[in-house]
Design a protein around this motif. Structure first.
Motif, short mmCIF file in Angstrom:
data_model
loop_
_atom_site.label_atom_id
_atom_site.label_comp_id
_atom_site.label_asym_id
_atom_site.label_seq_id
_atom_site.Cartn_x
_atom_site.Cartn_y
_atom_site.Cartn_z
N ASP A 44 0.82 -1.21 0.00
CA ASP A 44 0.00 0.00 0.00
C ASP A 44 0.86 1.26 0.00
O ASP A 44 0.55 2.24 -0.68
CB ASP A 44 -0.92 0.01 1.22
CG ASP A 44 -2.20 -0.76 0.99
OD1 ASP A 44 -2.45 -1.15 -0.16
OD2 ASP A 44 -2.94 -0.99 1.96
N ARG A 45 1.92 1.26 0.77
CA ARG A 45 2.73 2.47 0.93
C ARG A 45 3.73 2.67 -0.20
O ARG A 45 3.99 3.81 -0.59
CB ARG A 45 3.50 2.41 2.25
CG ARG A 45 2.62 2.46 3.48
CD ARG A 45 3.46 2.55 4.73
NE ARG A 45 2.62 2.52 5.93
CZ ARG A 45 3.10 2.66 7.16
NH1 ARG A 45 4.40 2.82 7.35
NH2 ARG A 45 2.29 2.62 8.20
N TRP A 46 4.29 1.59 -0.72
CA TRP A 46 5.43 1.72 -1.62
C TRP A 46 5.12 1.46 -3.09
O TRP A 46 5.95 1.77 -3.94
CB TRP A 46 6.55 0.79 -1.17
CG TRP A 46 7.32 1.33 -0.01
CD1 TRP A 46 7.11 1.11 1.32
CD2 TRP A 46 8.44 2.23 -0.07
NE1 TRP A 46 8.02 1.80 2.07
CE2 TRP A 46 8.85 2.49 1.25
CE3 TRP A 46 9.14 2.82 -1.13
CZ2 TRP A 46 9.91 3.33 1.55
CZ3 TRP A 46 10.21 3.66 -0.84
CH2 TRP A 46 10.59 3.91 0.48
N PHE A 47 3.97 0.88 -3.40
CA PHE A 47 3.70 0.49 -4.79
C PHE A 47 2.33 0.98 -5.26
O PHE A 47 1.35 0.94 -4.51
CB PHE A 47 3.75 -1.04 -4.94
CG PHE A 47 5.14 -1.61 -4.82
CD1 PHE A 47 5.95 -1.79 -5.93
CD2 PHE A 47 5.64 -1.96 -3.57
CE1 PHE A 47 7.23 -2.31 -5.80
CE2 PHE A 47 6.91 -2.48 -3.43
CZ PHE A 47 7.71 -2.65 -4.54
N VAL A 48 2.29 1.44 -6.49
CA VAL A 48 1.05 1.68 -7.23
C VAL A 48 1.03 0.72 -8.41
O VAL A 48 0.10 -0.08 -8.56
CB VAL A 48 0.93 3.13 -7.70
CG1 VAL A 48 -0.28 3.31 -8.60
CG2 VAL A 48 0.85 4.08 -6.50
N TYR B 76 6.29 3.61 -6.07
CA TYR B 76 6.66 3.11 -7.39
C TYR B 76 5.43 3.09 -8.30
O TYR B 76 4.41 2.51 -7.96
CB TYR B 76 7.24 1.70 -7.27
CG TYR B 76 7.60 1.09 -8.60
CD1 TYR B 76 8.74 1.51 -9.29
CD2 TYR B 76 6.79 0.12 -9.19
CE1 TYR B 76 9.07 0.94 -10.52
CE2 TYR B 76 7.12 -0.46 -10.40
CZ TYR B 76 8.25 -0.02 -11.07
OH TYR B 76 8.59 -0.57 -12.29
N GLY B 77 5.54 3.76 -9.42
CA GLY B 77 4.44 3.79 -10.38
C GLY B 77 3.43 4.89 -10.14
O GLY B 77 2.46 5.01 -10.91
N ALA B 78 3.62 5.71 -9.11
CA ALA B 78 2.67 6.80 -8.83
C ALA B 78 2.84 7.92 -9.84
O ALA B 78 3.94 8.19 -10.32
CB ALA B 78 2.88 7.34 -7.41
N ALA B 79 1.74 8.58 -10.18
CA ALA B 79 1.80 9.71 -11.11
C ALA B 79 2.56 10.87 -10.47
O ALA B 79 2.57 11.04 -9.25
CB ALA B 79 0.38 10.15 -11.47
N PRO B 80 3.24 11.70 -11.29
CA PRO B 80 4.01 12.82 -10.74
C PRO B 80 3.18 13.78 -9.89
O PRO B 80 3.70 14.39 -8.95
CB PRO B 80 4.54 13.52 -12.00
CG PRO B 80 4.56 12.45 -13.04
CD PRO B 80 3.38 11.58 -12.75
N ASP B 81 1.89 13.90 -10.20
CA ASP B 81 1.04 14.83 -9.45
C ASP B 81 0.21 14.13 -8.37
O ASP B 81 -0.72 14.71 -7.82
CB ASP B 81 0.09 15.57 -10.40
CG ASP B 81 -0.79 14.61 -11.21
OD1 ASP B 81 -0.50 13.39 -11.18
OD2 ASP B 81 -1.74 15.08 -11.85
N ALA B 82 0.59 12.88 -8.05
CA ALA B 82 -0.17 12.14 -7.04
C ALA B 82 -0.02 12.76 -5.66
O ALA B 82 1.05 13.28 -5.31
CB ALA B 82 0.32 10.69 -7.00
#
Length: 424
Positions: free
Chosen positions: A127-131, A199-205
């Motif tokens: 949950d914390r480290w991966f999208v 990891y994999g989060a959008a830049p504007d997340a």
């Protein structure tokens, strides 16, 4: 982050994998310790099964509180303390002389320690480290726990046979302690702590958030209260209780003594469970990959149905030697062993949003309650009937019921609560 350097999420996942393997050692001991303890102390299998049941119960009930503690104190502190408890519980067993001490060591100390590193730890890390690839990583880490437990079996069985069960217990304690420095120096609680995005989060997340107010225990109980108002929670919890009964509680605890009842050497039976662990890697990782692509409810229906049918035929497969039909069962059961975890985690995340990890902690608690009842009831069944047949058949029927419940889950996304405190 420099080009070409792996995202820190992969390092965190690797450390979590090793930590889960380290804690898995003691989870493997009941199956190979039952007969030696029975021979040395004269305890019945029902008595030993009670100690295993306390362990399994606390292993599950600790999980949701551990998830909330990880939010408050951080994964690094909670996991390090958990490994220390596992080492203490394992090491102290060598001095026990009475059955209540077995319950204290196996049940309480190790139950609390391993419960703090249960599958809720997997859910928290992902949950914390991966999208991106969250389901796949969930499958890999889940396989680490279950497979580590099963792969330890032949090693522990060999140690018990050559040097006695006390040596095996001390080796497990040393392995758990050896992982503590790795966790303390390399595990990090969130990407925000290092100025990173998952990891994999959008830049504007948006950065990860957590609800404000109350302590860890209060949040865990509040989350249970809210989740228990939904039918989906009860279908997930009851299905996962059956999952625990049919894996850790029954096969994980009683397969070796059941095979021994039919004349199979314990080392051979332990080796078969190790093969389950090997195939569990492929099955669980593949299940995680599928959970990113296929309706998780459909996956659960398939897994529970196939597991139920396989348990219904298991009593006819036991023999003094390893027949081809038993090998087929072992390979199949390995592929299905904890394949249920990734789709269950995915459904908790989808339905309960930001509280998904804690909700999964409660669902996992039901898994261990089911395992605890199965560990005791199977032992009592063996003591009174002279065999485990009724336990295998009962578990098979329950798995078919779990498949029906999974089909009725309505996976609506719950509106997330307002986030008051930024984590960073």
């Amino acid at each position: 982050m420099r080009a070409g350097r792996p995202h820190r999420a992969w390092i965190v996942a690797a450390v979590a994998f090793v930590a889960i393997i380290g804690a898995a050692g003691f989870r493997a001991t009941p199956g190979v310790f039952i007969t030696p303890l029975q021979e040395e102390f004269g305890w019945t299998r029902g008595t030993i099964g009670l100690a295993v049941s306390v362990n399994l119960m606390l292993f599950g009930l600790t999980a949701p509180f551990a998830a909330a503690l990880m939010d408050r104190f951080g994964m690094r502190s909670v996991v390090s303390a958990a490994l220390a408890l596992v080492a203490a519980g394992s090491g102290v067993t060598v001095f026990m002389t009475a059955s209540w001490q077995l319950v204290l060591c196996w049940g309480v100390l190790v139950g609390l320690g391993t419960g703090s590193m249960a599958l809720v730890f997997v859910a928290t890390v992902t949950d914390r480290w991966f999208v991106r690839q969250r389901g796949l990583v969930t499958g890999v880490l889940t396989a680490g726990g279950a497979t580590g437990q099963l792969v330890f079996l032949p090693v522990l069985a060999h140690l018990v046979e050559m040097s006695g069960w006390r040596t095996a217990a001390l080796v497990v304690a040393a392995c758990a302690l050896a992982v503590v420095p790795l966790v303390w120096f390399l595990l990090r609680d969130s990407p925000e702590e290092l100025g990173l995005r998952p990891y994999g989060a959008a830049p504007d997340a948006e950065p990860r958030v957590r609800p404000a107010g109350g302590g860890a225990a209060a949040r865990a109980l509040r989350t249970l209260r809210d989740a228990a108002r939904t039918r989906a929670f009860w279908y997930l919890a009851l299905g996962f209780a059956i999952c625990g009964a049919s894996t850790n509680g029954l096969v994980g605890t009683h397969f070796i003594p059941a095979a021994h009842d039919h004349g199979m050497p314990e080392t051979t039976a332990a080796g078969l469970l190790a093969v389950v662990g090997i195939f569990d890697i492929a099955g669980t990782v593949f299940s995680g990959w599928l959970s990113d692509r296929i309706d998780a409810r459909l996956l659960l229906v398939v897994y529970y149905t196939l597991r139920g049918l396989s348990l219904l035929i298991l009593p006819s497969l036991f023999a003094e030697t390893t027949e081809p039909s038993m090998l087929v069962f072992i390979i199949f059961y390995g592929l299905d062993w904890v394949a249920t975890v990734p789709p269950t985690v995915a459904l908790c995340r989808k339905i309960f949003g930001a509280d998904g990890a804690i909700v999964f902690g409660w669902v996992f608690a039901s898994h261990q309650i089911g395992a605890a009842f199965a560990a005791t009831l199977a032992g009592v069944t063996r003591d009174h009937l002279g065999n485990y047949d009724l336990a295998w058949y009962g578990a098979g029927v329950l798995c078919l019921a779990a498949a029906l419940m999974s089909a009725r889950i309505v996976a609506r996304v719950r509106e997330p609560r307002r986030a008051e405190i930024l984590v960073g």
